[in-house]
Design a protein around this motif. Structure first.
Motif, mmCIF file in Angstrom:
data_model
loop_
_atom_site.group_PDB
_atom_site.id
_atom_site.type_symbol
_atom_site.label_atom_id
_atom_site.label_comp_id
_atom_site.label_asym_id
_atom_site.label_seq_id
_atom_site.Cartn_x
_atom_site.Cartn_y
_atom_site.Cartn_z
ATOM 1 N N ASP A 159 0.709 -1.126 -0.105
ATOM 2 C CA ASP A 159 0.012 -0.015 0.046
ATOM 3 C C ASP A 159 0.839 1.433 0.126
ATOM 4 N N ASN B 233 -3.621 -3.249 -3.921
ATOM 5 C CA ASN B 233 -3.544 -1.808 -4.141
ATOM 6 C C ASN B 233 -2.112 -1.608 -5.299
ATOM 7 N N ALA C 226 -5.135 -10.458 -2.518
ATOM 8 C CA ALA C 226 -5.986 -9.238 -1.919
ATOM 9 C C ALA C 226 -4.883 -8.464 -0.895
ATOM 10 N N ALA C 227 -4.214 -9.069 -0.394
ATOM 11 C CA ALA C 227 -3.108 -8.074 0.281
ATOM 12 C C ALA C 227 -2.366 -7.309 -0.553
ATOM 13 N N ARG D 55 1.351 4.565 -3.270
ATOM 14 C CA ARG D 55 0.614 5.913 -2.918
ATOM 15 C C ARG D 55 1.637 7.126 -2.915
HETATM 16 C C1 LIG Z 1 -6.214 -0.387 -0.664
HETATM 17 O O1 LIG Z 1 -6.725 1.041 -0.502
HETATM 18 C C2 LIG Z 1 -7.962 1.180 -0.013
HETATM 19 C C3 LIG Z 1 -8.418 2.658 -0.370
HETATM 20 O O2 LIG Z 1 -7.189 3.611 -0.023
HETATM 21 C C4 LIG Z 1 -7.915 0.834 1.459
HETATM 22 O O3 LIG Z 1 -9.092 1.072 2.110
HETATM 23 C C5 LIG Z 1 -7.746 -0.496 1.637
HETATM 24 O O4 LIG Z 1 -7.273 -0.782 3.104
HETATM 25 C C6 LIG Z 1 -6.187 -0.783 0.718
HETATM 26 N N1 LIG Z 1 -5.916 -2.257 0.900
HETATM 27 C C7 LIG Z 1 -4.910 -2.677 1.249
HETATM 28 C C8 LIG Z 1 -4.743 -4.421 1.185
HETATM 29 O O5 LIG Z 1 -3.866 -2.170 1.864
#
Ligand SMILES: *[C@@H]1O[C@H](CO)[C@@H](O)[C@H](O)[C@H]1NC(C)=O
Ligand SMILES: *[C@@H]1O[C@H](CO)[C@@H](O)[C@H](O)[C@H]1NC(C)=O
Ligand SMILES: *[C@@H]1O[C@H](CO)[C@@H](O)[C@H](O)[C@H]1NC(C)=O
Ligand SMILES: *[C@@H]1O[C@H](CO)[C@@H](O)[C@H](O)[C@H]1NC(C)=O
Ligand SMILES: *[C@@H]1O[C@H](CO)[C@@H](O)[C@H](O)[C@H]1NC(C)=O
Ligand SMILES: *[C@@H]1O[C@H](CO)[C@@H](O)[C@H](O)[C@H]1NC(C)=O
Ligand SMILES: *[C@@H]1O[C@H](CO)[C@@H](O)[C@H](O)[C@H]1NC(C)=O
Ligand SMILES: *[C@@H]1O[C@H](CO)[C@@H](O)[C@H](O)[C@H]1NC(C)=O
Ligand SMILES: *[C@@H]1O[C@H](CO)[C@@H](O)[C@H](O)[C@H]1NC(C)=O
Length: 665
Positions: free
Chosen positions: A363, A488, A484-485, A367
């Protein structure tokens, strides 16, 4: 950021490891002291290390002294900091009057800084007996930022097993024969096996040329290892936890990883290269993995059926044209049992704690911020994309669809010869491995056992029976949790090894309930979740080793069984070259023409490009690319090859002098 560089004494090989933390000025320099004569033996040694700027050894940047003794098998690791990112450095070690080979490295730029390019090689599965590690030597020509070993850096077997004596290229006598000759169990055994492998000329050239990012697969421990056992660990081998500890201790001594209080088994780590790439080293063997049931001793409650022989028992005496409802019912019953087991939510490879770290760091890498990178790359031992049992009938159909009816007819005839029981029918051996070169394209009458095996193979492909559970194919629910992990990730790429052959394509998140059903008309759910490129073996024999149909047919058969599989090549041994930029991932499948001698030619067999996307709303794509030239051996690199006597080591913690120099090549 920490790197490791590695050499040996005389001094045995140099090795550097790579960033194992986020302090980007660090490198781990590695060597091992091995006396060459009785006069040089000592209880401990003072080893001087020196880092030079550039590569001509004229300007000393840092120097110091490290001590080593039997306690750590006379290996040396030096954690050097205070260096700059970018410029080339050289290093070497000295004990008394003996000087090691010269290693080189450069450090990556810190997180947040612009990084235009990274060049690295990936490798997996090097087996001493099967041949020379020429694939490593090729990598030493490329002026790499680093190289990655995805595991099976060595094998634990004794001298008569994998390869068998008749298969072996490097068998006897000592010191180039397998050491120790028995299956390795004790700490001393594991150390000696590392020492033997480190004698390979190609491995030494590569080790000196660039830092290593190492992870392990099963054979660094024992075949098909999981958290509390292994297929190849029998009760008479002693307590499993002791063997696991021996293997990990020797690995940490001989691999240039920075040792921390918590990474003895948990070698998973996140490495960042400027704003270009985040590398996630996965630990999928000994911290959370459940028993896949592959090849367990019979009667073990966790055992799954030995799929090959069960299927051969069902169809072995009946040609495919005569398989009736009864055969179909039995195969589907077996399939159902296998798929239930491998999609079970309780089967884990990585475990929840590791998946949470992957989610957090992925994540952050996706970003805006210091940790953002273009590429998120997951280094695991194993193939993750769906790879079914090869569908031989599907291969014939595929080439027929492509309009190549001559090839389709030939492949169909090969299949018919093997399966129908026509008197006088023959098959051809296509194995190109050194020990089978004598049989390459030689014809044999179809034996009963060849016929049985071929019929079973048709059934495995036709009914999509998965037989290889010691891979992500046996952990489907955990694969979905992993996907899933990393959901993003901007540009997720998985690299795998383990199978001894080359693959590539797309990984899909799947509905475990529906995906494997024969009734499902669209096998894929949604767009690709990640890209994958898988490297073949350095020497270990793969699907090609016992091939009785053309190798191109095996390639097509895998593609026919596996919807996301774009690239399949079971023909060659070698490595994989990757060049990453801000806009593209360029991958070359680099092959060697032989492992039977140290004289070899290398060539690029295929190349692919994956354009970087700027956000996850565009689909991930792999496109055919162009092969670059394989560089000539560099004179500077050749100077790095150690003298024959310096290559010889014993490595069992007692530090007896090296045996008399052997002739090689
Ligand atoms: C991916 O991004 C979304 C939106 O910011 C967030 O809610 C979610 O927790 C993130 N997923 C992971 C697996 O980090
Ligand atoms: C490695 O995985 C373990 C879980 O097995 C986790 O606790 C640990 O934080 C991870 N280490 C790193 C450096 O990511
Ligand atoms: C998972 O559950 C299945 C079905 O109950 C069982 O056969 C298997 O042994 C279990 N695996 C683990 C690791 O508990
Ligand atoms: C198939 O036939 C065999 C032998 O005739 C029999 O034992 C078996 O129960 C049958 N299997 C099924 C699924 O009908
Ligand atoms: C970036 O990564 C480092 C190392 O894991 C971590 O300490 C830091 O919190 C991360 N920063 C962000 C913004 O995620
Ligand atoms: C099939 O067997 C026949 C002999 O019956 C042989 O002439 C032919 O070459 C074989 N075909 C293939 C593709 O191996
Ligand atoms: C050649 O093939 C035959 C028949 O499959 C086999 O028995 C023999 O071991 C092979 N020879 C070699 C050198 O692999
Ligand atoms: C699959 O198809 C067969 C034959 O069309 C049917 O009998 C069976 O019920 C279907 N199975 C599932 C799970 O839908
Ligand atoms: C270490 O290796 C040497 C040379 O191969 C051998 O003589 C010695 O017995 C070994 N020691 C142990 C403890 O295995």
């Amino acid at each position: 950021m920490l790197w490791v560089a590695g050499l040996a004494l005389g001094l045995q090989a140099v090795l550097a490891e790579i960033p194992v933390s986020f302090d980007h000025d660090g490198v781990i320099l590695w060597t091992r002291v091995t006396p060459r004569t009785v006069n040089e033996t000592a209880a401990s040694y003072e080893v001087t290390w020196t880092v030079y700027s550039g590569d001509d050894l004229s300007t000393v940047v840092q120097t110091g002294v490290a001590n080593t003794s039997a306690e750590r098998d006379f290996t040396v690791k030096v954690d050097v900091s205070g260096l700059e990112s970018g410029p080339q450095y050289a290093f070497r070690f000295q004990v008394a009057h003996i000087v090691s080979d010269v290693g080189t490295f450069r450090l990556p730029v810190p997180p947040g800084q612009r990084l235009e390019r990274l060049k690295f090689f990936l490798y997996s599965c090097a087996n001493w007996g099967f041949g020379y590690f020429n694939a490593y030597d090729v990598g030493s020509r490329y002026n790499l930022d680093f190289w990655v070993h995805l595991g099976d850096y060595f094998y634990e077997y004794g001298v008569d097993n994998y390869p068998s004596p008749s298969q072996a290229v490097r068998y006897e006598p000592a010191p180039l024969g397998l050491q120790p000759a028995h299956e390795i169990l004790s700490l001393s055994d594991y150390r000696r096996r590392h020492a033997l492998y480190r004698m390979d000329r190609g491995l030494q050239a590569l080790s000196a040329s660039a830092p290593l990012i190492a992870l392990w697969d099963d054979h660094e421990f024992v075949n098909n290892v999981y958290t509390d056992g292994a297929e190849n660990h029998d009760p008479e081998d002693g307590p499993f936890p002791q063997r696991k500890m021996n293997a990990a201790q020797a690995w940490h001594e001989w691999m240039p990883i920075r040792d921390t209080p918590s990474n003895f088994y948990a070698i998973n780590r996140t490495l960042q290269f400027g704003d270009l790439a985040t590398m996630f080293v996965l630990e999928d063997r000994v911290t959370a993995r459940t028993n896949s049931g592959q090849n367990e001793p019979e009667g073990n409650p966790n055992d799954i059926p030995d799929v090959d022989s069960v299927v051969a028992g069902i169809v072995g005496s009946v040609p495919p044209s005569e398989w009736g409802q009864n055969v179909t019912d039995q195969l589907l019953e077996l399939k159902n049992a296998l798929d239930t087991r491998r999609t079970g939510a309780n089967e884990t490879m990585l475990g929840a704690a590791q998946e949470a770290v992957l989610a957090r760091d992925t994540d952050a890498a996706s970003r805006p911020g210091l940790n953002q990178t273009v590429w998120q790359q997951y280094l695991g031992g194993l193939v993750m994309l769906d790879r079914g049992s090869p569908d031989l009938e599907g291969a014939v159909a595929a080439v027929r669809r492509q309009g190549d009816s001559a090839t389709a007819d030939l492949w169909q005839e090969a299949l018919d010869n093997l399966t129908t029981g026509t008197p006088g029918a023959t098959y051809t051996s296509y194995s190109p491995t050194p020990y089978n070169l004598g049989n390459l394209t030689k014809s044999f009458p179809v034996s009963t056992s060849a016929q049985k095996t071929a019929r079973a193979n048709v059934a495995l492909g036709r009914y999509k029976l998965q037989y290889y559970m010691d891979s992500w194919m046996g952990y489907i629910a955990d694969r979905n949790r992993f996907l899933a992990a990393i959901a993003n990730a901007t540009n997720p790429v998985v690299y795998g090894g383990d199978t001894h052959n080359y693959w590539g394509g797309y990984i899909y998140s799947v509905d475990p309930q529906g995906y494997f059903g024969l009734n499902k008309t669209t096998p894929i759910d949604g767009p690709p979740a990640a890209l994958e490129f898988d490297v073949g073996s350095v020497t270990s024999t793969g699907s090609e080793g016992s091939a009785v149909v053309p190798l191109e047919m095996i390639n097509e058969a895998f593609k026919a069984s596996s919807p996301g599989l774009l690239i399949a090549d079971v023909r060659f041994k070698g490595g994989m070259y990757v060049e990453l930029t801000q806009t593209n991932q360029h991958v070359e499948y680099i092959y060697v023409d032989t492992i039977a001698t140290e004289n070899y030619e290398a060539f690029c067999g295929m190349a692919y490009d994956a354009p970087a996307r700027s956000d996850p709303s565009t689909e991930l794509v792999i496109k055919p690319g162009s092969c670059g030239p394989v560089p000539e051996a560099r004179p500077y690199q050749q100077a790095l090859v150690l003298s024959e006597e310096a290559r010889i080591v014993s490595g069992n913690g007692t530090n007896t002098p090296a045996p008399a120099a052997a002739t090689a090549g």
